[in-house]
Design a protein around this motif. Structure first.
Motif, mmCIF file in Angstrom:
data_model
loop_
_atom_site.group_PDB
_atom_site.id
_atom_site.type_symbol
_atom_site.label_atom_id
_atom_site.label_comp_id
_atom_site.label_asym_id
_atom_site.label_seq_id
_atom_site.Cartn_x
_atom_site.Cartn_y
_atom_site.Cartn_z
ATOM 1 N N ILE A 297 0.873 -1.181 0.000
ATOM 2 C CA ILE A 297 0.000 0.000 0.000
ATOM 3 C C ILE A 297 0.906 1.226 0.000
ATOM 4 N N THR A 298 0.612 2.185 -0.863
ATOM 5 C CA THR A 298 1.372 3.427 -0.924
ATOM 6 C C THR A 298 0.487 4.568 -0.448
ATOM 7 N N CYS A 299 1.044 5.405 0.420
ATOM 8 C CA CYS A 299 0.308 6.531 1.009
ATOM 9 C C CYS A 299 1.076 7.834 0.842
ATOM 10 N N THR A 300 0.325 8.924 0.885
ATOM 11 C CA THR A 300 0.924 10.240 1.007
ATOM 12 C C THR A 300 0.474 10.836 2.333
ATOM 13 N N GLY A 301 1.281 11.763 2.838
ATOM 14 C CA GLY A 301 0.936 12.430 4.080
ATOM 15 C C GLY A 301 1.462 13.846 4.076
ATOM 16 N N ARG A 302 0.835 14.680 4.882
ATOM 17 C CA ARG A 302 1.285 16.065 5.018
ATOM 18 C C ARG A 302 1.008 16.544 6.432
ATOM 19 N N VAL A 303 1.866 17.435 6.912
ATOM 20 C CA VAL A 303 1.685 18.058 8.222
ATOM 21 C C VAL A 303 1.559 19.556 8.001
ATOM 22 N N ILE A 304 0.495 20.139 8.562
ATOM 23 C CA ILE A 304 0.285 21.588 8.487
ATOM 24 C C ILE A 304 0.101 22.137 9.893
ATOM 25 N N ASP A 305 0.332 23.444 10.039
ATOM 26 C CA ASP A 305 0.088 24.085 11.335
ATOM 27 C C ASP A 305 -1.322 24.663 11.365
ATOM 28 N N ALA A 306 -1.663 25.343 12.444
ATOM 29 C CA ALA A 306 -3.023 25.876 12.624
ATOM 30 C C ALA A 306 -3.399 26.918 11.581
ATOM 31 N N GLU A 307 -2.404 27.571 10.986
ATOM 32 C CA GLU A 307 -2.673 28.568 9.949
ATOM 33 C C GLU A 307 -2.706 27.945 8.551
ATOM 34 N N GLY A 308 -2.465 26.640 8.467
ATOM 35 C CA GLY A 308 -2.472 25.955 7.185
ATOM 36 C C GLY A 308 -1.129 25.915 6.481
ATOM 37 N N LYS A 309 -0.067 26.363 7.159
ATOM 38 C CA LYS A 309 1.269 26.331 6.558
ATOM 39 C C LYS A 309 1.763 24.891 6.482
ATOM 40 N N LEU A 310 2.208 24.498 5.299
ATOM 41 C CA LEU A 310 2.737 23.164 5.092
ATOM 42 C C LEU A 310 4.131 23.053 5.692
ATOM 43 N N GLY A 311 4.335 22.057 6.525
ATOM 44 C CA GLY A 311 5.635 21.840 7.147
ATOM 45 C C GLY A 311 6.358 20.637 6.595
ATOM 46 N N SER A 312 5.621 19.554 6.328
ATOM 47 C CA SER A 312 6.245 18.318 5.865
ATOM 48 C C SER A 312 5.329 17.570 4.916
ATOM 49 N N LEU A 313 5.965 16.900 3.955
ATOM 50 C CA LEU A 313 5.282 16.010 3.005
ATOM 51 C C LEU A 313 5.930 14.647 3.098
ATOM 52 N N ALA A 314 5.149 13.590 2.903
ATOM 53 C CA ALA A 314 5.731 12.251 2.961
ATOM 54 C C ALA A 314 5.091 11.329 1.934
ATOM 55 N N LEU A 315 5.873 10.336 1.548
ATOM 56 C CA LEU A 315 5.411 9.238 0.716
ATOM 57 C C LEU A 315 5.905 7.977 1.403
ATOM 58 N N ALA A 316 5.018 7.011 1.591
ATOM 59 C CA ALA A 316 5.411 5.792 2.287
ATOM 60 C C ALA A 316 4.802 4.576 1.617
ATOM 61 N N THR A 317 5.514 3.466 1.756
ATOM 62 C CA THR A 317 5.018 2.185 1.286
ATOM 63 C C THR A 317 4.899 1.267 2.495
ATOM 64 N N PHE A 318 3.797 0.547 2.546
ATOM 65 C CA PHE A 318 3.537 -0.390 3.631
ATOM 66 C C PHE A 318 3.406 -1.789 3.057
ATOM 67 N N ARG A 319 4.011 -2.729 3.716
ATOM 68 C CA ARG A 319 3.940 -4.135 3.315
ATOM 69 C C ARG A 319 2.781 -4.778 4.052
ATOM 70 N N VAL A 320 1.964 -5.499 3.338
ATOM 71 C CA VAL A 320 0.882 -6.256 3.952
ATOM 72 C C VAL A 320 1.464 -7.616 4.338
ATOM 73 N N ILE A 321 1.404 -7.940 5.633
ATOM 74 C CA ILE A 321 2.004 -9.207 6.095
ATOM 75 C C ILE A 321 0.943 -10.131 6.670
#
Length: 142
Positions: free
Chosen positions: A118-142
């Motif tokens: 499974i591939t996901c995207t993620g983002r972290v924003i502050d209370a004002e909506g400022k983007l701080g971090s972006l991520a892409l991750a892969t998860f293995r189904v076991i």
């Protein structure tokens, strides 16, 4: 993106209860995340970032941000596959702007699935909506 199979609300609720019980006393619990939205393939978490979440120069520590992203994306995968276990096999985080103490929101979304990953995207924003971090991750189904 492939359509996710519909998951009854009762199954999602049961799985969340199970996951929260398992998380008691773990790093998830210590970090202090609060779940705002949780459904298969889409999760929004909140963290009230405090002093202990900061690094020596007074911004939210990159490890905290990485953990938030991993937690949110992992939860999205676990809800999408309630009868299976998933583990992070790859996590790439881009720190695009410093974030200060205060409310942070983490959004995670599944963007691709196969039988075993499974591939996901993620983002972290502050209370004002400022983007701080972006991520892409892969998860293995076991």
């Amino acid at each position: 993106m492939e359509e996710l199979a519909a998951t009854p609300v009762s199954i999602v609720s049961e799985r969340l209860d199970q996951l929260y019980a398992q998380a008691k006393g773990t790093f998830w619990d210590y970090l202090g995340c609060e779940t705002l939205t949780a459904e298969p393939g889409h999760v929004v978490l909140k963290l009230d970032a405090r002093r202990h979440h900061l690094n020596a120069i007074g911004i939210v520590h990159g490890g905290v941000l990485s953990s938030l992203l991993d937690n949110a994306m992992g939860l999205a995968t676990m809800l999408a596959r309630p009868d299976e276990n998933t583990v992070t096999s790859n996590l790439n985080v881009n720190f695009v702007a410093p974030l200060q103490a205060g409310e942070l929101r983490v959004t995670a979304e599944i963007v691709h699935e196969t039988r075993r990953s499974i591939t996901c995207t993620g983002r972290v924003i502050d209370a004002e909506g400022k983007l701080g971090s972006l991520a892409l991750a892969t998860f293995r189904v076991i």
